[in-house]
Design an enzyme around this catalytic site. Structure first.
Site, PDB file in Angstrom:
ATOM      1  CB  SER A  20      -7.733  -6.037   6.449  1.00 55.02           C
ATOM      2  OG  SER A  20      -7.690  -6.760   5.228  1.00 55.02           O
ATOM      3  CE  LYS A  34      -3.829  -0.172   3.016  1.00 52.17           C
ATOM      4  NZ  LYS A  34      -2.356  -0.161   3.130  1.00 52.17           N
TER       5      LYS A  34
END
Length: 409
Positions: free
Chosen positions: A311, A61
């Protein structure tokens, strides 16, 4: 790279992603690519992990958040930024803002894990706890933006954010140029969309497979309808991909460039997380383990070499404990059983003796003697056992029944 509202739905290009990569130099890590021998044997072709769980702030992110905030005009930066998130996006916005010298406010749900709240504050953001679910938190952040003029930083529905996430795709092609399939988790769709833009522009032959949790799978019905549709009450342990509606910008890209979207169950997510920890020695959150879950559930469906994008790794320790136990149960390595026995001296010792004979390791025992459901001479025992697999679980059950115990399902 700064976009106005009017062009916020414009297509993201390879040049945008390359520009984002230059912008992120020295800010985001080029994360490691690690091979997985276990999955390689299972799939029958090389399988690699792209370890975004080792990125700064513990997830990908940071990439999109930094590119979005770096592209703001001076007057926009002066007004500060605001975001809403239960964890990963919050930390990405907080760190990106600190690096760029921009004031940040992050709204988080009241039930957000304490480690994620603490980390967001430590990265420099003002944290405001509001609402019980992310939708309520999101509304509060957008209201704050309207009142104060702060720029709202969306977690996935903006071209700058998608361009930043797309740098993961460029790194994959550099680190594993022979890749044939990329498997990536999908929540709102920013990461999968960014990777698809970068990879398909340079290697259109590479197959891109998105993965959603079955209880929060908004993309399959949306793709079938040809437009983003909302699902009610998305439910999954994988909070990083628990999104009820695809983003408008990533949806268009995923519909055009992503080859397939699969779903995985909670059992498969738990098993995948356990595999990452035991076999790869990598701490991965459930959302980050979703590509591994897809590989485990249908290994013959993926042409190799395969890259699975891990992720994120920001998992709350309490959730980790529950998920690992769930994963062990899914593999037949953890068994919880309740049974009735006659309440007399030595009865519990006799029961434990039966379990000892079948080599079941007792982790915990709960012994109840007083309950309206029990007869005068009955007791109820709940056992938590470490076992060796499904066959061993069946053997334990048979041994208990053969010894005359009443096993309660």
């Amino acid at each position: 790279m700064s976009y106005s509202t009017a062009d916020s739905l414009r297509h993201v290009t390879l040049d945008d992603v390359r520009g984002a990569q230059k912008m992120l130099s020295g800010v985001a890590r080029v994360t490691a690519m690690e091979g997985s021998r276990h999955l390689t044997q299972l799939v029958g072709a090389p399988v690699h992990f792209k370890c975004e769980n080792l990125q700064r702030t513990g997830s990908f992110k940071l990439r999109g958040a930094y590119v979005r905030i770096a592209g703001l005009l001076p007057e926009e930066r002066a007004a500060g930024v605001v975001a809403a998130s239960a964890g990963n996006h919050a930390q990405g916005v907080a760190l990106a803002s600190r690096v760029l010298g921009v004031r940040s406010t992050v709204f988080m749900p009241k039930g957000a894990p304490l480690p994620k709240i603490s980390a967001t504050r430590e990265y420099g953001a003002e944290v405001r706890l509001h609402g019980q679910v992310v939708d309520e938190t999101l509304a509060a952040a957008q209201e704050y933006a309207a009142e104060t003029g702060a720029v709202f930083i969306h977690p996935f529905d903006h071209p700058d954010v998608i361009a930043g996430q797309g740098t993961v795709g460029l790194e994959i092609l550099e680190q594993c140029p022979e890749v044939r399939t990329i498997v990536v988790g999908i929540g709102g769709g920013g990461l999968a969309a960014g990777i698809a833009v970068a990879v398909k522009a340079l290697r259109p032959d590479v197959r891109i497979v998105g993965v959603q949790a079955a209880g929060a799978a908004a993309y399959p019905p949306s793709l079938a309808a040809g437009r983003p549709v909302s699902i009610r009450n998305p439910a999954t342990m994988a909070d990083g991909i628990r999104v009820g509606r695809p983003g408008d910008v990533p949806f268009g890209i995923i519909g055009e460039l992503v080859d397939e979207v699969r779903t995985v169950t909670e059992d498969e997510l738990s098993t995948a997380l356990l595999l990452c920890l035991e076999r790869a020695k990598l701490v991965v959150e459930p959302a980050g383990a979703s590509p591994v879950a897809a590989l485990l559930s249908d290994p013959g469906a993926f042409e190799g070499p395969v890259v699975a994008v891990l992720s994120g790794g920001n998992v709350d320790p309490v959730l980790m404990q529950r998920v690992l136990r769930h994963g062990m149960a899914a593999q037949g390595r953890y068994l919880a059983v309740r049974l009735r026995l006659t309440d007399r001296p030595g009865a519990l010792a006799t029961l434990l003796g039966v379990l000892s004979v079948v080599d079941a390791n007792v982790l915990d025992v709960s012994h109840v003697r007083t309950d309206p459901r029990l007869g005068l001479t009955e007791a109820e025992v709940e056992l938590h056992l470490e076992t060796k697999g499904p066959a061993h679980c069946a053997e334990v059950g048979r041994a208990l029944r053969d010894a005359g115990y009443i096993v309660i399902d």
